[in-house]
Write a protein that holds these residues in place. Sequence first.
Motif, PDB file in Angstrom:
ATOM      1  N   ARG A 179       0.835  -1.209   0.000  1.00 10.84           N
ATOM      2  CA  ARG A 179       0.000   0.000   0.000  1.00 10.84           C
ATOM      3  C   ARG A 179       0.867   1.255   0.000  1.00 10.84           C
ATOM      4  O   ARG A 179       0.530   2.257  -0.634  1.00 10.84           O
ATOM      5  CB  ARG A 179      -0.919  -0.001   1.229  1.00 10.84           C
ATOM      6  CG  ARG A 179      -1.960  -1.096   1.195  1.00 10.84           C
ATOM      7  CD  ARG A 179      -3.004  -0.836   2.242  1.00 10.84           C
ATOM      8  NE  ARG A 179      -3.797  -2.020   2.498  1.00 10.84           N
ATOM      9  CZ  ARG A 179      -4.801  -2.066   3.354  1.00 10.84           C
ATOM     10  NH1 ARG A 179      -5.112  -0.979   4.048  1.00 10.84           N
ATOM     11  NH2 ARG A 179      -5.485  -3.172   3.539  1.00 10.84           N
ATOM     12  N   TYR A 180       1.975   1.185   0.743  1.00  9.79           N
ATOM     13  CA  TYR A 180       2.899   2.317   0.735  1.00  9.79           C
ATOM     14  C   TYR A 180       3.401   2.562  -0.687  1.00  9.79           C
ATOM     15  O   TYR A 180       3.452   3.709  -1.153  1.00  9.79           O
ATOM     16  CB  TYR A 180       4.083   2.039   1.664  1.00  9.79           C
ATOM     17  CG  TYR A 180       5.104   3.160   1.682  1.00  9.79           C
ATOM     18  CD1 TYR A 180       5.014   4.195   2.617  1.00  9.79           C
ATOM     19  CD2 TYR A 180       6.145   3.199   0.753  1.00  9.79           C
ATOM     20  CE1 TYR A 180       5.938   5.225   2.628  1.00  9.79           C
ATOM     21  CE2 TYR A 180       7.078   4.222   0.749  1.00  9.79           C
ATOM     22  CZ  TYR A 180       6.956   5.240   1.689  1.00  9.79           C
ATOM     23  OH  TYR A 180       7.870   6.266   1.678  1.00  9.79           O
ATOM     24  N   LYS A 182       2.018   1.836  -3.542  1.00  4.63           N
ATOM     25  CA  LYS A 182       0.958   2.376  -4.394  1.00  4.63           C
ATOM     26  C   LYS A 182       0.790   3.877  -4.185  1.00  4.63           C
ATOM     27  O   LYS A 182       0.613   4.646  -5.132  1.00  4.63           O
ATOM     28  CB  LYS A 182      -0.365   1.653  -4.117  1.00  4.63           C
ATOM     29  CG  LYS A 182      -0.408   0.221  -4.627  1.00  4.63           C
ATOM     30  CD  LYS A 182      -1.736  -0.440  -4.298  1.00  4.63           C
ATOM     31  CE  LYS A 182      -1.763  -1.885  -4.794  1.00  4.63           C
ATOM     32  NZ  LYS A 182      -3.041  -2.563  -4.451  1.00  4.63           N
ATOM     33  N   LEU A 183       0.846   4.306  -2.913  1.00  6.27           N
ATOM     34  CA  LEU A 183       0.716   5.740  -2.630  1.00  6.27           C
ATOM     35  C   LEU A 183       1.972   6.499  -3.039  1.00  6.27           C
ATOM     36  O   LEU A 183       1.889   7.656  -3.465  1.00  6.27           O
ATOM     37  CB  LEU A 183       0.429   5.960  -1.144  1.00  6.27           C
ATOM     38  CG  LEU A 183      -0.962   5.555  -0.655  1.00  6.27           C
ATOM     39  CD1 LEU A 183      -1.118   5.860   0.837  1.00  6.27           C
ATOM     40  CD2 LEU A 183      -2.056   6.279  -1.437  1.00  6.27           C
ATOM     41  N   SER A 184       3.124   5.855  -2.933  1.00  6.24           N
ATOM     42  CA  SER A 184       4.369   6.538  -3.326  1.00  6.24           C
ATOM     43  C   SER A 184       4.394   6.810  -4.829  1.00  6.24           C
ATOM     44  O   SER A 184       5.041   7.745  -5.292  1.00  6.24           O
ATOM     45  CB  SER A 184       5.595   5.726  -2.920  1.00  6.24           C
ATOM     46  OG  SER A 184       5.665   4.510  -3.637  1.00  6.24           O
ATOM     47  N   GLN A 186       2.080   8.019  -6.312  1.00  7.34           N
ATOM     48  CA  GLN A 186       1.333   9.276  -6.436  1.00  7.34           C
ATOM     49  C   GLN A 186       2.108  10.425  -5.780  1.00  7.34           C
ATOM     50  O   GLN A 186       1.545  11.433  -5.384  1.00  7.34           O
ATOM     51  CB  GLN A 186      -0.041   9.121  -5.774  1.00  7.34           C
ATOM     52  CG  GLN A 186      -0.890   7.994  -6.336  1.00  7.34           C
ATOM     53  CD  GLN A 186      -2.145   7.755  -5.521  1.00  7.34           C
ATOM     54  OE1 GLN A 186      -2.674   8.659  -4.865  1.00  7.34           O
ATOM     55  NE2 GLN A 186      -2.648   6.527  -5.552  1.00  7.34           N
ATOM     56  N   LEU A 188       3.514  10.480  -2.922  1.00  9.92           N
ATOM     57  CA  LEU A 188       3.337  10.577  -1.474  1.00  9.92           C
ATOM     58  C   LEU A 188       4.431   9.735  -0.835  1.00  9.92           C
ATOM     59  O   LEU A 188       4.336   8.511  -0.737  1.00  9.92           O
ATOM     60  CB  LEU A 188       1.950  10.059  -1.064  1.00  9.92           C
ATOM     61  CG  LEU A 188       0.764  10.917  -1.524  1.00  9.92           C
ATOM     62  CD1 LEU A 188      -0.548  10.205  -1.245  1.00  9.92           C
ATOM     63  CD2 LEU A 188       0.791  12.275  -0.822  1.00  9.92           C
ATOM     64  N   ASN A 193       3.206   9.855   3.384  1.00  5.62           N
ATOM     65  CA  ASN A 193       2.523   8.611   3.049  1.00  5.62           C
ATOM     66  C   ASN A 193       2.002   7.992   4.337  1.00  5.62           C
ATOM     67  O   ASN A 193       2.767   7.737   5.274  1.00  5.62           O
ATOM     68  CB  ASN A 193       3.511   7.663   2.358  1.00  5.62           C
ATOM     69  CG  ASN A 193       2.853   6.415   1.790  1.00  5.62           C
ATOM     70  OD1 ASN A 193       2.053   5.780   2.442  1.00  5.62           O
ATOM     71  ND2 ASN A 193       3.245   6.088   0.562  1.00  5.62           N
ATOM     72  N   ARG A 194       0.711   7.734   4.420  1.00  4.47           N
ATOM     73  CA  ARG A 194       0.116   7.271   5.676  1.00  4.47           C
ATOM     74  C   ARG A 194       0.661   5.926   6.152  1.00  4.47           C
ATOM     75  O   ARG A 194       0.496   5.546   7.311  1.00  4.47           O
ATOM     76  CB  ARG A 194      -1.407   7.195   5.555  1.00  4.47           C
ATOM     77  CG  ARG A 194      -1.937   6.140   4.631  1.00  4.47           C
ATOM     78  CD  ARG A 194      -3.460   6.035   4.713  1.00  4.47           C
ATOM     79  NE  ARG A 194      -4.081   7.223   4.175  1.00  4.47           N
ATOM     80  CZ  ARG A 194      -4.584   7.326   2.934  1.00  4.47           C
ATOM     81  NH1 ARG A 194      -4.529   6.293   2.128  1.00  4.47           N
ATOM     82  NH2 ARG A 194      -5.152   8.433   2.523  1.00  4.47           N
ATOM     83  N   TYR A 195       1.331   5.193   5.257  1.00  7.41           N
ATOM     84  CA  TYR A 195       1.867   3.891   5.639  1.00  7.41           C
ATOM     85  C   TYR A 195       3.370   3.915   5.931  1.00  7.41           C
ATOM     86  O   TYR A 195       3.997   2.861   6.067  1.00  7.41           O
ATOM     87  CB  TYR A 195       1.583   2.859   4.541  1.00  7.41           C
ATOM     88  CG  TYR A 195       0.112   2.583   4.378  1.00  7.41           C
ATOM     89  CD1 TYR A 195      -0.592   1.881   5.341  1.00  7.41           C
ATOM     90  CD2 TYR A 195      -0.574   3.066   3.272  1.00  7.41           C
ATOM     91  CE1 TYR A 195      -1.952   1.641   5.207  1.00  7.41           C
ATOM     92  CE2 TYR A 195      -1.931   2.834   3.122  1.00  7.41           C
ATOM     93  CZ  TYR A 195      -2.615   2.126   4.087  1.00  7.41           C
ATOM     94  OH  TYR A 195      -3.957   1.897   3.959  1.00  7.41           O
TER      95      TYR A 195
END
Length: 256
Positions: A179-180, A182-184, A186, A188, A193-195
């Motif tokens: 999940r980290y 995937k957000l990175s 973008q 983040l 990054n929330r994860y």
Amino acid sequence: MDLIDKINKILSEIGLNAPIIDTHYDNQQNVVGHITDESFVKMSDEDAQSLIWTALKKNLDSSELIKVIAIFHETPQERIERIQGYRTRDIKYSKYWYHQTPEMTKYWLFVDVAKIGEVYKTFFLIINEREGFNKGLTFVYEKDVLEFMELEQNEIHKELFVNAFSNGEVDIKMELMNRYEKLSSQNLNGKANRYWYVYENFKLTPASKSQLLFTEGEISMIKNGLAQIDDFEIKNELDVAMKKSEIFNKMKKEIK
């Protein structure tokens, strides 16, 4: 004399001050349990286990000794904490763990060890209702595998339990690391990054039996997972928790 009674008598005579002995048969009629005494405050884990197993090996024949899976030592304070709820450092004793993500979704991890016939088996089950994530694995340790691992009998339960726990923990961490990533993608990164915490301070929290309350969706996932494993003791315990949860869920009413 029943084997439990014989073991309890042996443990009561190993020179402790005022031992509290709590032993029982598991689903396979093997013996597991705890012995509580203030003397363990001043002992190392190795010395305490040596005291217990030296006495058992001296007074039980091989056919009886092989049925003793694990006798855990603990101080009176640790006994209270075990009954009321486990502390994080007690990894090897807790079968129930959870992790709550920043979005407040919950991963449950269930772990158990059993001696079934002549082999040891471990399993872990991970579920997350909101993400639709579930994974379970069973590991079989034949006699030749255990011999290769060069484990003493009193070390087997601990080693196999920690192995199963560690495998389950890694699978949850890997899911969150994905999940980290995937957000990175973008842009983040780092603490944006929330994860990010997965790489620095991820942890699973142990749960006591009284904390085992599941949603209807979680109950369905747990039942499906447990239907595919052998007769581990944890199946009975989770069955009780699920029945309690079903009653609790029926009692809940939304305030409008």
